[in-house]
Design a protein around this motif. Structure first.
Motif, PDB file in Angstrom:
ATOM      1  N   UNK A   4      16.202  29.787  97.945  1.00 27.07           N
ATOM      2  CA  UNK A   4      17.635  29.702  98.233  1.00 27.07           C
ATOM      3  C   UNK A   4      18.105  28.243  98.254  1.00 27.07           C
ATOM      4  N   UNK A   5      17.160  27.325  98.143  1.00 28.25           N
ATOM      5  CA  UNK A   5      17.509  25.907  98.178  1.00 28.25           C
ATOM      6  C   UNK A   5      18.197  25.514  96.877  1.00 28.25           C
ATOM      7  N   UNK A   6      19.387  24.935  96.930  1.00 29.84           N
ATOM      8  CA  UNK A   6      20.068  24.533  95.695  1.00 29.84           C
ATOM      9  C   UNK A   6      19.302  23.406  95.016  1.00 29.84           C
ATOM     10  N   UNK A   7      19.377  23.326  93.702  1.00 27.16           N
ATOM     11  CA  UNK A   7      18.670  22.258  92.999  1.00 27.16           C
ATOM     12  C   UNK A   7      19.232  20.889  93.374  1.00 27.16           C
ATOM     13  N   UNK A   8      18.394  19.887  93.308  1.00 26.29           N
ATOM     14  CA  UNK A   8      18.822  18.521  93.576  1.00 26.29           C
ATOM     15  C   UNK A   8      19.263  17.889  92.253  1.00 26.29           C
ATOM     16  N   UNK A   9      20.519  17.514  92.201  1.00 24.47           N
ATOM     17  CA  UNK A   9      21.081  16.960  90.974  1.00 24.47           C
ATOM     18  C   UNK A   9      21.346  15.470  91.169  1.00 24.47           C
ATOM     19  N   UNK A  10      20.823  14.671  90.264  1.00 26.04           N
ATOM     20  CA  UNK A  10      21.092  13.234  90.230  1.00 26.04           C
ATOM     21  C   UNK A  10      21.591  12.901  88.833  1.00 26.04           C
ATOM     22  N   UNK A  62      30.429  17.236  91.316  1.00 25.52           N
ATOM     23  CA  UNK A  62      31.040  17.006  92.632  1.00 25.52           C
ATOM     24  C   UNK A  62      30.017  16.976  93.747  1.00 25.52           C
ATOM     25  N   UNK A  63      28.918  17.707  93.590  1.00 28.59           N
ATOM     26  CA  UNK A  63      27.899  17.755  94.641  1.00 28.59           C
ATOM     27  C   UNK A  63      26.652  16.963  94.265  1.00 28.59           C
ATOM     28  N   UNK A  64      26.641  16.384  93.082  1.00 27.21           N
ATOM     29  CA  UNK A  64      25.486  15.593  92.636  1.00 27.21           C
ATOM     30  C   UNK A  64      25.471  14.237  93.326  1.00 27.21           C
ATOM     31  N   UNK A  96      33.794  10.379  92.514  1.00 32.50           N
ATOM     32  CA  UNK A  96      32.597  11.025  93.062  1.00 32.50           C
ATOM     33  C   UNK A  96      32.369  10.756  94.544  1.00 32.50           C
ATOM     34  N   UNK A  97      33.218   9.943  95.160  1.00 33.37           N
ATOM     35  CA  UNK A  97      33.155   9.771  96.602  1.00 33.37           C
ATOM     36  C   UNK A  97      31.928   9.027  97.089  1.00 33.37           C
ATOM     37  N   UNK A  98      31.470   9.339  98.314  1.00 39.36           N
ATOM     38  CA  UNK A  98      30.390   8.573  98.942  1.00 39.36           C
ATOM     39  C   UNK A  98      29.008   8.859  98.369  1.00 39.36           C
ATOM     40  N   UNK A  99      28.897   9.776  97.409  1.00 38.81           N
ATOM     41  CA  UNK A  99      27.585  10.116  96.856  1.00 38.81           C
ATOM     42  C   UNK A  99      27.215   9.206  95.681  1.00 38.81           C
ATOM     43  N   UNK A 100      27.856   8.054  95.601  1.00 40.36           N
ATOM     44  CA  UNK A 100      27.595   7.099  94.522  1.00 40.36           C
ATOM     45  C   UNK A 100      26.867   5.886  95.086  1.00 40.36           C
ATOM     46  N   UNK A 101      25.818   5.470  94.390  1.00 37.73           N
ATOM     47  CA  UNK A 101      25.114   4.237  94.716  1.00 37.73           C
ATOM     48  C   UNK A 101      25.020   3.383  93.462  1.00 37.73           C
TER      49      UNK A 101
END
Length: 382
Positions: A4-10, A62-64, A96-101
């Protein structure tokens, strides 16, 4: 059992001044790679359009998590490089908001609110990301990444990036950066005089033709690596290409046969190779003086990888392609080679994230490889 864990997208981004490249990882594996033309010198709207197209291609943007490197701050849209870095970072953070490095070389990864303070480390650091990744797999090597506009020649020794220059100016001085690529370089930058049908001519110093015309005639530049309009805004047919080459020496294409113009393209190809070889030997000699390893393989990347292979032959060293260094054998292998910096920042960031989750310190970029891709088809562009 289905998790049920969603995939990790980078998603790794390389924001260039002419093209934007992006690599999508799903649970650490390369799942897609794309490249879009983005003439930043004409305005930031082109970047906004690319990001909109990316969101259509990858709805989970959006969730990556997003790992970004750039060279586009050099575009003359910006008054100086700092302004360019800040503007590009703001554009990414707005979407992309705060999920950007942002990749800052040895300084690690910085969030958007720290970019202005670290702008000098963020600026044009994409070569460092690719070299960091290669260094983890090939301890002694020379990375040669030949793109549409520039070429990077980066020595690697004992698993460490051993570049003499750390910014564009320093690398231009050392020969580790050559502003010469296989699509956008004006031909008048490659030679002052050139031979045609046994006669040497002065070259017209006008933007009549670019290296894309050369490699279109030699058959080495696929259409997907040639997205920008020709110098005259005309067609990309072979006939139109020959006409642009002819203008370089004050002629028309109808004054000679197709074979003669193909030979003329080869002369331009040799002029570019000679410049790249001169800089490669300069880097190798400087590297040897600092204890470099003789005979280290050349790692070829970029859409001009075919020239890198020939350079390896000329200096007598083995040649490895970027995707083979990563042991990537999926349908994405070729695009990983062409879009190496975007793949590099995605993989480096993903490895850094793994270390954080394991409770290990991860303040610096960590180089790693990649597992095989999913086998999905990778198409460059949308």
């Amino acid at each position: 059992m289905i998790s049920d864990t969603p995939p990790r997208i980078v998603i790794g981004w390389d924001l260039g001044g002419a093209n934007v490249k992006a690599t999508r990882l799903c649970d650490g594996e390369v799942s897609d790679i794309a490249q879009w033309p983005c003439p930043l010198w004409q305005g930031l709207d082109f970047l906004q359009d690319v990001l909109a197209r990316a969101r259509l291609r990858w709805p989970d943007c959006a969730t990556a998590e997003h790992a970004v490197t750039m060279t586009g701050e050099m575009a003359d849209l910006f008054p100086h490089r700092q302004a360019g870095v800040v503007a590009l970072a703001a554009a990414m953070a707005e979407v992309f908001g705060p999920r950007v490095r942002f990749y800052a070389g040895a300084a690690g990864w910085v969030p958007h609110d720290a970019v202005e303070a670290a702008w000098l480390q963020v600026a044009s650091a994409n070569w460092s990301a690719t070299a960091q990744l290669v260094a983890s797999r090939v301890p002694d090597a020379v990375l040669v990444d030949i793109g549409t506009t520039t070429s990077d020649i980066i020595p690697i020794r004992a698993g460490t990036v051993a570049a003499h220059g750390q910014d564009d100016a320093g690398r231009l001085a050392s020969g580790e950066l050559v502003y010469s690529g296989v699509a956008r370089t004006p031909l008048c930058a490659l030679a002052r005089r050139i031979a045609f049908n046994g006669v040497a001519y002065n070259v017209m110093n006008e933007l009549f033709a670019t290296t894309a015309d050369v490699y279109r005639l030699t058959g080495e530049l696929p259409a997907e690596h040639d997205p920008h309009p020709p110098a005259d805004g005309g067609a990309k047919t072979l006939a139109a290409t020959r006409q642009r080459l002819a203008r370089m020496i004050g002629m028309d294409a109808r004054e000679a046969g197709n074979t003669a113009w193909r030979t003329f393209a080869d002369a331009w190809r040799e002029a570019q190779l000679a410049e790249l070889e001169d800089n490669l030997r300069r880097v190798l000699e400087a590297h040897a003086a600092r204890g470099g390893v003789a005979g280290a393989p050349l790692v070829a990347a970029g859409c001009g990888h075919f020239l890198a292979r020939e350079l390896a032959q000329r200096v007598g060293v083995p040649c490895l392609t970027f995707e083979k260094v990563l042991r990537l054998h999926s349908a994405h292998a070729l695009w990983a080679r062409v879009c190496a910096p975007s793949a590099a920042v995605a993989l480096l960031y993903d490895a850094q994230r793994d270390m954080r989750e394991c409770g290990k310190p991860a303040s610096q970029p960590v180089a790693t490889g990649t597992r095989e891709g999913t086998g999905e088809e990778a198409v460059c562009g949308s």
